[in-house]
Design a protein around this motif. Structure first.
Motif, PDB file in Angstrom:
ATOM      1  N   GLN A  32       0.642  -1.200  -0.075  1.00  0.00           N
ATOM      2  CA  GLN A  32      -0.021   0.040   0.096  1.00  0.00           C
ATOM      3  C   GLN A  32       0.795   1.389  -0.116  1.00  0.00           C
ATOM      4  N   TYR A  33       1.783   1.287   0.953  1.00  0.00           N
ATOM      5  CA  TYR A  33       2.812   2.692   0.956  1.00  0.00           C
ATOM      6  C   TYR A  33       3.640   2.773   0.029  1.00  0.00           C
ATOM      7  N   LYS A  34       4.118   1.772  -0.824  1.00  0.00           N
ATOM      8  CA  LYS A  34       4.770   1.616  -1.884  1.00  0.00           C
ATOM      9  C   LYS A  34       4.280   2.171  -2.839  1.00  0.00           C
ATOM     10  N   THR A  35       2.974   1.680  -3.187  1.00  0.00           N
ATOM     11  CA  THR A  35       2.100   2.173  -4.236  1.00  0.00           C
ATOM     12  C   THR A  35       2.139   3.618  -4.259  1.00  0.00           C
ATOM     13  N   PHE A  36       1.716   4.091  -3.345  1.00  0.00           N
ATOM     14  CA  PHE A  36       1.579   5.515  -3.198  1.00  0.00           C
ATOM     15  C   PHE A  36       2.420   6.386  -2.543  1.00  0.00           C
ATOM     16  N   TRP A  37       3.806   6.036  -2.725  1.00  0.00           N
ATOM     17  CA  TRP A  37       5.120   6.867  -2.345  1.00  0.00           C
ATOM     18  C   TRP A  37       4.890   8.197  -2.966  1.00  0.00           C
ATOM     19  N   LYS A  38       4.265   8.470  -3.933  1.00  0.00           N
ATOM     20  CA  LYS A  38       4.018   9.936  -4.373  1.00  0.00           C
ATOM     21  C   LYS A  38       3.090  10.798  -3.587  1.00  0.00           C
ATOM     22  N   LEU A  39       2.128  10.191  -2.852  1.00  0.00           N
ATOM     23  CA  LEU A  39       1.328  10.714  -1.905  1.00  0.00           C
ATOM     24  C   LEU A  39       2.034  11.044  -0.696  1.00  0.00           C
ATOM     25  N   ILE A  40       2.852  10.014  -0.226  1.00  0.00           N
ATOM     26  CA  ILE A  40       3.554  10.210   0.899  1.00  0.00           C
ATOM     27  C   ILE A  40       4.687  11.378   0.832  1.00  0.00           C
ATOM     28  N   ALA A  41       5.305  11.345  -0.240  1.00  0.00           N
ATOM     29  CA  ALA A  41       6.114  12.354  -0.447  1.00  0.00           C
ATOM     30  C   ALA A  41       5.618  13.826  -0.670  1.00  0.00           C
ATOM     31  N   GLY A  42       4.228  13.681  -1.418  1.00  0.00           N
ATOM     32  CA  GLY A  42       3.442  15.109  -1.493  1.00  0.00           C
ATOM     33  C   GLY A  42       3.010  15.626  -0.101  1.00  0.00           C
ATOM     34  N   GLU A  43       2.666  14.723   0.731  1.00  0.00           N
ATOM     35  CA  GLU A  43       2.122  15.172   2.132  1.00  0.00           C
ATOM     36  C   GLU A  43       3.387  15.908   2.732  1.00  0.00           C
ATOM     37  N   LEU A  44       4.379  14.979   2.668  1.00  0.00           N
ATOM     38  CA  LEU A  44       5.840  15.625   3.234  1.00  0.00           C
ATOM     39  C   LEU A  44       5.933  16.931   2.799  1.00  0.00           C
ATOM     40  N   GLN A  45       5.942  17.326   1.295  1.00  0.00           N
ATOM     41  CA  GLN A  45       6.059  18.692   0.815  1.00  0.00           C
ATOM     42  C   GLN A  45       4.914  19.595   1.335  1.00  0.00           C
ATOM     43  N   HIS A  46       3.762  19.194   1.589  1.00  0.00           N
ATOM     44  CA  HIS A  46       2.893  19.950   2.354  1.00  0.00           C
ATOM     45  C   HIS A  46       3.261  20.396   3.635  1.00  0.00           C
ATOM     46  N   PHE A  47       3.391  19.468   4.422  1.00  0.00           N
ATOM     47  CA  PHE A  47       4.000  19.804   5.732  1.00  0.00           C
ATOM     48  C   PHE A  47       5.090  20.678   5.872  1.00  0.00           C
ATOM     49  N   GLY A  48       5.816  20.737   5.035  1.00  0.00           N
ATOM     50  CA  GLY A  48       6.993  21.670   4.966  1.00  0.00           C
ATOM     51  C   GLY A  48       6.607  23.063   4.561  1.00  0.00           C
ATOM     52  N   GLY A  49       5.446  23.230   3.910  1.00  0.00           N
ATOM     53  CA  GLY A  49       4.919  24.579   3.212  1.00  0.00           C
ATOM     54  C   GLY A  49       3.981  25.107   4.225  1.00  0.00           C
ATOM     55  N   ASP A  50       3.879  26.398   3.890  1.00  0.00           N
ATOM     56  CA  ASP A  50       2.720  27.173   4.449  1.00  0.00           C
ATOM     57  C   ASP A  50       1.341  26.617   4.031  1.00  0.00           C
ATOM     58  N   THR A  51       0.493  26.213   5.009  1.00  0.00           N
ATOM     59  CA  THR A  51      -0.933  25.765   4.641  1.00  0.00           C
ATOM     60  C   THR A  51      -1.537  26.595   3.537  1.00  0.00           C
ATOM     61  N   LEU A  52      -1.729  28.049   3.945  1.00  0.00           N
ATOM     62  CA  LEU A  52      -2.284  28.860   3.081  1.00  0.00           C
ATOM     63  C   LEU A  52      -1.634  29.115   1.602  1.00  0.00           C
ATOM     64  N   VAL A  53      -0.283  28.994   1.595  1.00  0.00           N
ATOM     65  CA  VAL A  53       0.318  29.304   0.404  1.00  0.00           C
ATOM     66  C   VAL A  53       0.223  27.609  -0.466  1.00  0.00           C
TER      67      VAL A  53
END
Lengths: 294, 247
Positions: B58-79
């Protein structure tokens, strides 16, 4: 994919003494001829194998077909079916065409003198492999091809050496030279992949032709020597791909990423190829050395 | 809003990582230290991700979702909302390092910056280590365990800067301490090496150092409590997979 009629062993017509010798590990088969093996206590030919025509769709299916039969038939058939595919179908020709196209593109694109020199060698090698395949196509000509085969085999062995060292050199160049543009890098890597893809087939053709002219011991030697050389070159390619992958993991692959991604699965297939292992392996045992025909 | 992965050379390698490692990585984003589900995480709510629940990849298939979420965590929510994507990993890593006062150059690669971050964690943990723990750490990274005092620490920092096996071993120790402290689990260590032996003995002092870092008022915001463990886990995963031959 191809759909082709090929000649495969007609196991129903195998001599009982051959079946017995195979089951006891006393027979060795080269190019459709069963010989007494070293240590069997006997020498010479046991049987020229009988063949029947069959249709195959692709290599995987043909190998499965060979392996689905009895243990004895498997030992006889696997190598022979692969050899039949190589010699009798468009399998090899399609690969050679692809290489020739790439050679033409590289020769046009990269004008360095040493590259042109090697491209010529590769074109010659590819041409010679195709000639050898053509000589092998018709088994009934076995007696008539000797004079053509001798110089051809010498040329093939020498060109194979040159091609192998070229693969090695060109990969080192791609790895270390900052002057290699992304376009040239892509060409080089694709080219190395294709050459390595074709080498086991080329070596197997050399082996078959040597067997065809009645030199089974020399054929064995060529196959083992070629396999060793190929494994060396494959090792260089493997290291090259591992380094590239390592760069990707470290986020340092830069503009090589698209090349890596495009070639990754083909490289994996090549490195793990069972077909190549079969093409470069000797049947069990070696031919008894005395009183050989030819 | 939906998670979108932004092309990121420093996160592309996640596609090659094992399910266990990706689960640990995702866990930092989806759950807090006490096991409660984070409301800010979208991963567990993703329809496709949910459809794969229970599958071994499951996690391997959706590695892009995990990476994308990580990128969101690092960014400002509003931005993020306006931009549709988060920020690239190097930006998150740089942000963490600035907060932790880790010195790095703008031109450094993410791999080099991670080495400097690992160096910082080790330096901060050093004082809390007993002599036996220091020796174990030195041995774990292939250094002479007879080294003592500042020369030992200096040698440690130097081998870390060089990367390779030493950096991998340290990243394993750091990520394991963090996983034990913040995710309540141990890492399935990908490769062997001296680090495995050092794990148990060093979890304590490194865990203390990380906990101390996370409770400094200037960096105790919710985002850093997520991004610091995240970058340490990424650093570990990168080194683990760089140590392995793929072909």
């Amino acid at each position: 994919m191809f759909q082709n009629k090929i000649w495969v062993v007609d196991e129903a017509k195998l001599y009982p003494k051959l079946i017995k010798a195979i089951s006891e590990g006393k027979a060795v088969i080269h190019d459709g001829v069963a010989y007494w093996a070293e240590g069997s206590g006997q020498t010479g030919v046991i049987q020229h194998l009988p063949f029947k025509e069959t249709v195959v769709q692709n290599v995987e299916e043909a190998l499965k077909m060979a392996q689905a039969t009895t243990v004895i038939a498997t030992a006889v058939s696997t190598g022979i079916i692969l050899a039949a595919i190589v010699v009798q179908t468009r399998y090899l020709a399609a690969k050679l065409d692809k290489i020739q196209e790439t050679v033409d593109v590289i020769a046009k694109d990269i004008h360095a003198q040493n590259i042109i020199f090697y491209m010529d060698k590769i074109a010659e090698y590819v041409g010679n492999v195709e000639v050898a395949r053509s000589l092998l196509k018709d088994r009934s000509l076995a007696e008539e091809i000797h004079e053509l085969a001798y110089p051809l085999l010498t040329t093939l062995a020498s060109k194979r050496n040159q091609v192998m060292s070229f693969v090695d050199n060109i990969l080192s160049l791609a790895k270390t030279s900052p002057d290699v543009s992304p376009r040239h890098y892509e060409l080089i890597v694709n080219f190395a992949q294709m050459m390595l893809d074709i080498m086991p087939v080329g070596i197997h053709i050399e082996y078959l032709l040597t067997s065809r002219i009645g030199k089974p011991r020399l054929a064995e030697h060529l196959l083992l020597d070629g396999a060793e050389q190929f494994n060396g070159a494959l090792g260089v390619y493997k290291n090259f791909m591992n380094e590239l992958h390592r760069d990707l993991v470290k986020g340092q692959i830069g503009n090589r990423k698209s090349v890596y991604q495009a070639i990754e699965s083909r490289a994996m297939q090549l490195i793990k190829s069972e077909e190549n292992k079969i093409l470069l392996s000797l049947p069990t045992g070696r031919v008894a050395p005395n009183l050989l025909p030819g | 809003m939906g998670i979108k992965y932004r092309e990121d050379a420093d996160l592309d390698f996640l596609q090659y990582c094992a399910e266990d490692d990706l689960q640990v990585l995702a866990r930092y984003m989806t759950h807090d230290k006490d096991g409660g589900q984070r409301t800010t995480s979208e991963l567990l709510e993703d329809k496709e991700f949910k459809r794969y629940a229970g599958k071994s990849d499951q996690y391997k298939t959706f590695w892009k979702l995990i990476a994308g979420e990580l990128q969101h965590f690092g960014g400002d929510t509003l931005v993020n909302l306006f931009r549709g994507t988060g920020v690239v990993y190097k930006e998150i890593l740089s942000d963490v390092c600035e907060k932790l006062k880790v010195k790095f150059e703008k031109n450094d690669s993410a791999y080099e910056i991670e080495n400097k971050l690992l160096g910082k964690v080790i330096t901060d943990s050093w004082e809390n280590m007993s002599d036996e723990q220091k020796k174990e750490l030195l041995k774990g990274v292939g250094l002479d365990s007879k080294l003592t005092g500042s020369s030992a620490l200096l040698a440690l920092q130097t081998v870390l800067k060089l990367g390779g096996a030493a950096s991998y071993n340290v990243s394993t120790i750091v990520a394991s301490s963090i996983a034990a402290t913040f995710a309540g689990r141990t890492l399935a260590v990908v490769a062997g090496g001296g680090a495995a032996r050092s794990l148990a003995i060093l979890t304590g002092p490194i865990g203390i150092a990380i906990t101390t870092l996370l409770t400094i008022p200037a960096i105790s915001g919710a985002a850093y409590r997520v991004t610091i463990p995240l970058v340490c886990q990424i650093a570990y995963m990168r080194r683990a997979y760089a140590e392995q031959d793929r072909f």
